[in-house]
Design a protein around this motif. Structure first.
Motif, PDB file in Angstrom:
ATOM      1  N   ARG A  82      42.838  14.126  12.233  1.00 25.35           N
ATOM      2  CA  ARG A  82      42.185  13.408  11.140  1.00 25.35           C
ATOM      3  C   ARG A  82      42.571  14.015   9.791  1.00 25.35           C
ATOM      4  NH1 ARG A  82      37.587  10.512  13.409  1.00 25.35           N
ATOM      5  NH2 ARG A  82      37.742  10.794  15.665  1.00 25.35           N
ATOM      6  N   VAL A  83      42.473  13.178   8.764  1.00 26.85           N
ATOM      7  CA  VAL A  83      42.743  13.613   7.397  1.00 26.85           C
ATOM      8  C   VAL A  83      41.567  13.190   6.535  1.00 26.85           C
ATOM      9  CG1 VAL A  83      44.324  13.510   5.443  1.00 26.85           C
ATOM     10  CG2 VAL A  83      45.217  13.265   7.770  1.00 26.85           C
ATOM     11  N   THR A  84      40.972  14.140   5.793  1.00 28.90           N
ATOM     12  CA  THR A  84      39.858  13.803   4.923  1.00 28.90           C
ATOM     13  C   THR A  84      40.376  13.151   3.640  1.00 28.90           C
ATOM     14  OG1 THR A  84      39.763  15.827   3.589  1.00 28.90           O
ATOM     15  CG2 THR A  84      38.764  15.912   5.794  1.00 28.90           C
ATOM     16  N   HIS A  85      39.466  12.512   2.927  1.00 27.70           N
ATOM     17  CA  HIS A  85      39.854  11.816   1.696  1.00 27.70           C
ATOM     18  C   HIS A  85      40.387  12.779   0.640  1.00 27.70           C
ATOM     19  CE1 HIS A  85      35.784  13.219   0.831  1.00 27.70           C
ATOM     20  NE2 HIS A  85      36.055  13.082  -0.451  1.00 27.70           N
ATOM     21  N   GLU A  86      40.058  14.072   0.773  1.00 30.08           N
ATOM     22  CA  GLU A  86      40.507  15.069  -0.198  1.00 30.08           C
ATOM     23  C   GLU A  86      41.851  15.684   0.177  1.00 30.08           C
ATOM     24  OE1 GLU A  86      36.687  17.177  -2.062  1.00 30.08           O
ATOM     25  OE2 GLU A  86      36.764  17.327   0.125  1.00 30.08           O
ATOM     26  N   GLY A  87      42.388  15.309   1.353  1.00 32.53           N
ATOM     27  CA  GLY A  87      43.684  15.822   1.745  1.00 32.53           C
ATOM     28  C   GLY A  87      43.633  17.064   2.616  1.00 32.53           C
ATOM     29  N   TYR A  88      42.570  17.186   3.420  1.00 29.34           N
ATOM     30  CA  TYR A  88      42.473  18.272   4.393  1.00 29.34           C
ATOM     31  C   TYR A  88      42.733  17.717   5.786  1.00 29.34           C
ATOM     32  CZ  TYR A  88      40.323  21.321   0.891  1.00 29.34           C
ATOM     33  OH  TYR A  88      40.087  22.075  -0.237  1.00 29.34           O
ATOM     34  N   LEU A  89      43.512  18.439   6.563  1.00 30.56           N
ATOM     35  CA  LEU A  89      43.719  18.082   7.960  1.00 30.56           C
ATOM     36  C   LEU A  89      42.551  18.599   8.783  1.00 30.56           C
ATOM     37  CD1 LEU A  89      47.511  18.860   8.243  1.00 30.56           C
ATOM     38  CD2 LEU A  89      46.470  16.640   8.696  1.00 30.56           C
ATOM     39  N   LYS A  90      42.204  17.846   9.811  1.00 35.86           N
ATOM     40  CA  LYS A  90      41.027  18.133  10.629  1.00 35.86           C
ATOM     41  C   LYS A  90      41.413  17.892  12.083  1.00 35.86           C
ATOM     42  CE  LYS A  90      36.095  16.985  10.085  1.00 35.86           C
ATOM     43  NZ  LYS A  90      35.581  16.815  11.431  1.00 35.86           N
ATOM     44  N   GLY A  91      41.383  18.959  12.900  1.00 33.31           N
ATOM     45  CA  GLY A  91      41.850  18.830  14.271  1.00 33.31           C
ATOM     46  C   GLY A  91      40.866  18.192  15.219  1.00 33.31           C
ATOM     47  N   CYS A  92      39.588  18.137  14.820  1.00 27.62           N
ATOM     48  CA  CYS A  92      38.550  17.612  15.712  1.00 27.62           C
ATOM     49  C   CYS A  92      37.451  16.988  14.879  1.00 27.62           C
ATOM     50  CB  CYS A  92      37.981  18.731  16.580  1.00 27.62           C
ATOM     51  SG  CYS A  92      36.580  18.252  17.620  1.00 27.62           S
ATOM     52  N   LEU A  93      36.967  15.832  15.315  1.00 26.03           N
ATOM     53  CA  LEU A  93      35.891  15.149  14.606  1.00 26.03           C
ATOM     54  C   LEU A  93      34.667  16.045  14.459  1.00 26.03           C
ATOM     55  CD1 LEU A  93      34.442  12.611  13.472  1.00 26.03           C
ATOM     56  CD2 LEU A  93      33.866  12.018  15.839  1.00 26.03           C
ATOM     57  N   ASN A  94      34.325  16.773  15.523  1.00 28.54           N
ATOM     58  CA  ASN A  94      33.061  17.511  15.557  1.00 28.54           C
ATOM     59  C   ASN A  94      33.091  18.819  14.775  1.00 28.54           C
ATOM     60  OD1 ASN A  94      33.038  15.602  17.727  1.00 28.54           O
ATOM     61  ND2 ASN A  94      31.299  16.670  18.597  1.00 28.54           N
ATOM     62  N   ARG A  95      34.286  19.269  14.371  1.00 27.15           N
ATOM     63  CA  ARG A  95      34.400  20.580  13.741  1.00 27.15           C
ATOM     64  C   ARG A  95      34.824  20.470  12.280  1.00 27.15           C
ATOM     65  NH1 ARG A  95      38.720  23.661  16.969  1.00 27.15           N
ATOM     66  NH2 ARG A  95      38.320  25.161  15.306  1.00 27.15           N
ATOM     67  N   ASN A  96      34.286  21.407  11.497  1.00 26.43           N
ATOM     68  CA  ASN A  96      34.727  21.541  10.109  1.00 26.43           C
ATOM     69  C   ASN A  96      35.166  22.967   9.796  1.00 26.43           C
ATOM     70  OD1 ASN A  96      34.353  18.849   9.088  1.00 26.43           O
ATOM     71  ND2 ASN A  96      32.149  19.195   9.324  1.00 26.43           N
ATOM     72  N   ASP A  97      35.249  23.825  10.843  1.00 24.12           N
ATOM     73  CA  ASP A  97      35.720  25.181  10.627  1.00 24.12           C
ATOM     74  C   ASP A  97      37.238  25.273  10.776  1.00 24.12           C
ATOM     75  OD1 ASP A  97      35.870  24.785  13.351  1.00 24.12           O
ATOM     76  OD2 ASP A  97      34.941  26.687  13.901  1.00 24.12           O
ATOM     77  N   ASP A  98      37.883  24.120  10.979  1.00 21.59           N
ATOM     78  CA  ASP A  98      39.340  24.128  11.135  1.00 21.59           C
ATOM     79  C   ASP A  98      40.029  23.296  10.058  1.00 21.59           C
ATOM     80  OD1 ASP A  98      38.477  21.647  11.987  1.00 21.59           O
ATOM     81  OD2 ASP A  98      39.872  21.528  13.674  1.00 21.59           O
ATOM     82  N   LEU A  99      39.303  22.991   8.979  1.00 21.31           N
ATOM     83  CA  LEU A  99      39.898  22.208   7.900  1.00 21.31           C
ATOM     84  C   LEU A  99      41.077  22.956   7.285  1.00 21.31           C
ATOM     85  CD1 LEU A  99      36.723  20.890   6.054  1.00 21.31           C
ATOM     86  CD2 LEU A  99      38.255  19.579   7.519  1.00 21.31           C
ATOM     87  N   LYS A 100      42.170  22.253   7.078  1.00 21.65           N
ATOM     88  CA  LYS A 100      43.382  22.875   6.533  1.00 21.65           C
ATOM     89  C   LYS A 100      43.903  22.052   5.364  1.00 21.65           C
ATOM     90  CE  LYS A 100      46.962  25.678   6.479  1.00 21.65           C
ATOM     91  NZ  LYS A 100      46.823  27.100   6.106  1.00 21.65           N
ATOM     92  N   SER A 101      43.939  22.666   4.199  1.00 24.21           N
ATOM     93  CA  SER A 101      44.447  21.981   3.019  1.00 24.21           C
ATOM     94  C   SER A 101      45.952  21.764   3.126  1.00 24.21           C
ATOM     95  CB  SER A 101      44.147  22.807   1.765  1.00 24.21           C
ATOM     96  OG  SER A 101      44.798  22.245   0.633  1.00 24.21           O
ATOM     97  N   MET A 102      46.395  20.615   2.630  1.00 23.35           N
ATOM     98  CA  MET A 102      47.829  20.347   2.551  1.00 23.35           C
ATOM     99  C   MET A 102      48.371  20.675   1.167  1.00 23.35           C
ATOM    100  SD  MET A 102      48.374  16.946   4.924  1.00 23.35           S
ATOM    101  CE  MET A 102      46.953  15.995   4.384  1.00 23.35           C
ATOM    102  N   GLY A 103      47.617  21.516   0.441  1.00 19.95           N
ATOM    103  CA  GLY A 103      48.074  22.031  -0.849  1.00 19.95           C
ATOM    104  C   GLY A 103      48.321  20.940  -1.862  1.00 19.95           C
ATOM    105  N   GLU A 104      49.475  21.010  -2.496  1.00 22.83           N
ATOM    106  CA  GLU A 104      49.847  20.028  -3.512  1.00 22.83           C
ATOM    107  C   GLU A 104      50.485  18.793  -2.901  1.00 22.83           C
ATOM    108  OE1 GLU A 104      49.048  20.328  -6.746  1.00 22.83           O
ATOM    109  OE2 GLU A 104      47.998  22.155  -6.103  1.00 22.83           O
ATOM    110  N   MET A 105      50.411  18.707  -1.569  1.00 20.47           N
ATOM    111  CA  MET A 105      50.893  17.527  -0.838  1.00 20.47           C
ATOM    112  C   MET A 105      52.405  17.354  -0.943  1.00 20.47           C
ATOM    113  SD  MET A 105      48.107  16.246   0.598  1.00 20.47           S
ATOM    114  CE  MET A 105      48.693  14.663   1.175  1.00 20.47           C
ATOM    115  N   THR A 106      53.140  18.442  -1.072  1.00 24.78           N
ATOM    116  CA  THR A 106      54.592  18.334  -0.950  1.00 24.78           C
ATOM    117  C   THR A 106      54.931  18.234   0.534  1.00 24.78           C
ATOM    118  OG1 THR A 106      54.993  20.707  -0.757  1.00 24.78           O
ATOM    119  CG2 THR A 106      54.902  19.774  -2.995  1.00 24.78           C
ATOM    120  N   LYS A 107      56.070  17.674   0.857  1.00 27.02           N
ATOM    121  CA  LYS A 107      56.399  17.502   2.269  1.00 27.02           C
ATOM    122  C   LYS A 107      56.486  18.832   3.025  1.00 27.02           C
ATOM    123  CE  LYS A 107      58.260  12.851   2.533  1.00 27.02           C
ATOM    124  NZ  LYS A 107      59.363  11.978   2.988  1.00 27.02           N
ATOM    125  N   PRO A 108      57.085  19.882   2.453  1.00 23.09           N
ATOM    126  CA  PRO A 108      57.083  21.162   3.175  1.00 23.09           C
ATOM    127  C   PRO A 108      55.674  21.678   3.444  1.00 23.09           C
ATOM    128  CG  PRO A 108      58.761  21.181   1.468  1.00 23.09           C
ATOM    129  CD  PRO A 108      57.946  19.952   1.247  1.00 23.09           C
TER     130      PRO A 108
END
Length: 330
Positions: A260-286
């Motif tokens: 999953r991807v939040t509206h703010e641009g964080y990746l989320k590996g599981c619906l039930n968890r929020n301790d694994d949110l990962k920012s995609m930074g400035e959203m560059t492809k790398p």
């Protein structure tokens, strides 16, 4: 294609385009983030269309072949048609919406490349619908479903969350889809671990049993460990009713192939968890590639790994896993 440590390939993504919504559903968990909804006006923290498309292009590099756009209410994004049109051709595109904005836009969404639509409809009763959604948009939702069908977005899948306040309306909804071509019904188990109010939960097995008694045909989808019930005729003729029952279901989690991807641009590996949110930074492809790989690598089945049964047979957080994850994150 990326595969996590449990052998699950990531084949799909759910992308939240906004946390804004014109409804205030009592069961809303906002893609697992909790009730974070704010003002209805566009917000600066929402991913831009360019950000969303850039992420999808990277996901396509990893073999992801399906995207579902969600919210909040994703149709509050006036650039939704643009985002869909720019989605990689290799991806199946679907949308979850409350349906109120489909009149007047359904055809444009289809032309942009939308293939499937889920519409939230929790009861065929105006008062019950208003109580659950805290909105007076019952007729507008029905118009939205009709607009989607007329545009050619069929079958339209109706999403109904099953809990204390809606369970009595299940028979009417089942009859509705059995009698109307182009409609399907998805009954979604209420998830108190995300929304609170455990007293609202019902035994979803009762719904399974009720449907099994009435079904002309029952289909088991191994990938998601779901059952489909065909009511009023066999597969392809009757109305299709599917139950999504993830609560305390380790088999369901073991078959999850979605990030999953939040509206703010964080990746989320599981619906039930929020301790694994990962920012995609400035959203560059790398940056997106690195974050995507990391989130997939850290995915675990929620039930059966993150949550384990104790000596009394009750589910509890696996402290050993949480401590290990915290050490990796530090």
């Amino acid at each position: 294609m990326l595969t996590d440590d449990f052998g699950r390939e990531v084949t799909g993504v759910r992308v939240s385009l906004t946390d804004r919504c014109n409804f205030d559903c009592v069961y809303c968990h906002n893609e697992g983030l909790g009730d974070t909804r704010g003002p209805m006006d566009p917000r600066e923290n929402e991913m831009s269309a360019d950000d969303v498309v850039r992420f999808l292009e990277v996901a396509a590099e990893f073999g992801v072949d399906a995207v579902k756009f969600t919210g909040g209410e994703p149709m509050l994004r006036q650039d939704l048609e643009e985002i869909i049109a720019r989605t990689p051709d290799s991806m199946e595109v679907s949308l979850t919406t409350n349906g109120t904005f489909l009149p007047g836009r359904a055809e444009a969404l289809l032309e942009a490349g939308l293939e499937r639509v889920n519409v939230s409809q929790d009861a065929l009763d105006r008062e019950a619908f208003a109580a659950v959604t805290q909105s007076g948009a019952y007729d507008r939702v029905l118009e939205g479903v009709d607009a989607a069908l007329e545009a050619g977005l069929d079958p339209v899948k109706l999403n109904m969350v099953v809990f204390e306040k809606t369970a009595g309306y299940v028979p009417g909804m089942v009859e509705h889809v059995a009698e109307n071509d182009g409609l399907q019904l998805q009954l979604i188990e209420y998830m108190p671990e995300l929304t609170g109010k455990p007293e609202w939960a019902i035994d979803i097995q009762r719904v399974h049993d009720w449907l099994a008694e009435r079904a002309d045909e029952i289909q088991h989808r191994e990938m998601h460990d779901r059952k489909r019930y065909w009511i009023g005729g066999p597969k392809g003729e009757g109305g299709m009713v599917e139950i999504v029952d993830p609560v305390e279901n380790p088999t369901f989690c073991a078959n999850c192939h979605r990030v999953r991807v939040t509206h703010e641009g964080y990746l989320k590996g599981c619906l039930n968890r929020n301790d694994d949110l990962k920012s995609m930074g400035e959203m560059t492809k790398p940056e997106i590639r690195e974050a995507f790989r990391e989130v997939v690598a850290n995915r675990v089945p929620y039930y059966g790994e993150y949550m384990v049964r104790n000596g009394d047979g009750e589910w509890e957080i696996n402290d050993e896993y949480v401590d290990t994850y915290a050490d990796v994150d530090a």
